[in-house]
Write a protein that holds these residues in place. Sequence first.
Motif, PDB file in Angstrom:
ATOM      1  N   PHE A   1      42.487  77.616  32.032  1.00  0.00           N
ATOM      2  CA  PHE A   1      43.555  76.518  32.744  1.00  0.00           C
ATOM      3  C   PHE A   1      44.648  77.893  31.689  1.00  0.00           C
ATOM      4  N   SER A   2      45.987  77.709  32.866  1.00  0.00           N
ATOM      5  CA  SER A   2      46.916  78.100  32.025  1.00  0.00           C
ATOM      6  C   SER A   2      47.426  77.060  30.626  1.00  0.00           C
ATOM      7  N   PRO A   3      48.727  77.894  29.737  1.00  0.00           N
ATOM      8  CA  PRO A   3      49.190  76.466  29.043  1.00  0.00           C
ATOM      9  C   PRO A   3      49.776  75.615  29.626  1.00  0.00           C
ATOM     10  N   LEU A   4      50.556  75.711  31.099  1.00  0.00           N
ATOM     11  CA  LEU A   4      50.870  74.875  31.580  1.00  0.00           C
ATOM     12  C   LEU A   4      50.407  74.128  31.685  1.00  0.00           C
ATOM     13  N   ARG A   5      49.341  74.286  32.436  1.00  0.00           N
ATOM     14  CA  ARG A   5      48.251  73.525  32.918  1.00  0.00           C
ATOM     15  C   ARG A   5      47.372  72.418  31.734  1.00  0.00           C
ATOM     16  N   ARG A   6      47.318  72.681  30.476  1.00  0.00           N
ATOM     17  CA  ARG A   6      46.844  72.256  29.892  1.00  0.00           C
ATOM     18  C   ARG A   6      47.786  71.623  29.317  1.00  0.00           C
ATOM     19  N   PHE A   7      49.068  71.692  28.714  1.00  0.00           N
ATOM     20  CA  PHE A   7      49.893  70.793  28.218  1.00  0.00           C
ATOM     21  C   PHE A   7      50.769  69.824  29.286  1.00  0.00           C
ATOM     22  N   ASN A   8      50.406  70.014  30.283  1.00  0.00           N
ATOM     23  CA  ASN A   8      50.972  69.482  31.323  1.00  0.00           C
ATOM     24  C   ASN A   8      50.406  67.671  31.931  1.00  0.00           C
ATOM     25  N   PRO A   9      50.788  66.598  31.452  1.00  0.00           N
ATOM     26  CA  PRO A   9      49.635  65.503  31.868  1.00  0.00           C
ATOM     27  C   PRO A   9      49.915  65.519  33.542  1.00  0.00           C
ATOM     28  N   GLY A  10      49.901  66.196  34.257  1.00  0.00           N
ATOM     29  CA  GLY A  10      50.521  65.991  35.788  1.00  0.00           C
ATOM     30  C   GLY A  10      51.888  65.979  36.072  1.00  0.00           C
ATOM     31  N   MET A  11      51.718  64.045  37.299  1.00  0.00           N
ATOM     32  CA  MET A  11      53.233  63.686  37.702  1.00  0.00           C
ATOM     33  C   MET A  11      53.543  63.169  36.681  1.00  0.00           C
ATOM     34  N   SER A  12      52.926  62.900  35.623  1.00  0.00           N
ATOM     35  CA  SER A  12      54.082  61.874  34.434  1.00  0.00           C
ATOM     36  C   SER A  12      54.620  63.222  33.649  1.00  0.00           C
ATOM     37  N   GLY A  13      54.526  64.338  33.018  1.00  0.00           N
ATOM     38  CA  GLY A  13      55.329  65.058  32.608  1.00  0.00           C
ATOM     39  C   GLY A  13      56.287  65.594  33.784  1.00  0.00           C
ATOM     40  N   VAL A  14      56.092  65.910  35.185  1.00  0.00           N
ATOM     41  CA  VAL A  14      57.476  65.921  35.407  1.00  0.00           C
ATOM     42  C   VAL A  14      58.500  65.040  35.978  1.00  0.00           C
ATOM     43  N   ARG A  15      58.034  64.205  36.280  1.00  0.00           N
ATOM     44  CA  ARG A  15      59.129  62.826  36.110  1.00  0.00           C
ATOM     45  C   ARG A  15      59.803  62.905  34.529  1.00  0.00           C
ATOM     46  N   LEU A  16      58.853  62.896  33.612  1.00  0.00           N
ATOM     47  CA  LEU A  16      59.729  62.592  32.747  1.00  0.00           C
ATOM     48  C   LEU A  16      60.669  64.677  32.084  1.00  0.00           C
ATOM     49  N   ALA A  17      60.248  65.242  32.657  1.00  0.00           N
ATOM     50  CA  ALA A  17      61.551  66.458  32.706  1.00  0.00           C
ATOM     51  C   ALA A  17      62.515  65.938  33.101  1.00  0.00           C
TER      52      ALA A  17
END
Length: 94
Positions: free
Chosen positions: A34-50
């Motif tokens: 897995f890429s680092p982005l996929r490992r550290f991004n907790p799904g859609m919650s990370g996108v909503r936070l950003a």
Amino acid sequence: MTRTPPTASPDRGLGAENPDVSAPLDSLLVDTVFSPLRRFNPGMSGVRLAARLITRPRPVAKRAAGTAKELAKVVVGFSDVAPSKKDRRFTEEA
């Protein structure tokens, strides 16, 4: 007759047959897929936070600047931040 000392194995008896040793290797191999982005991004919650942080840049910048300022005071040794007097973790003398 001379006795030869027993030779110790370099893995100290924790060979490949021990499942506790192979588990970290399995985890390492899976993590490399897995890429680092996929490992550290907790799904859609990370996108909503950003997205929320991007839509409100001024409060985020103010908070970041204040945090950086206080951190600089801590590094220099002039910080006024102290734990609460009710915080039991800091009541006992070391």
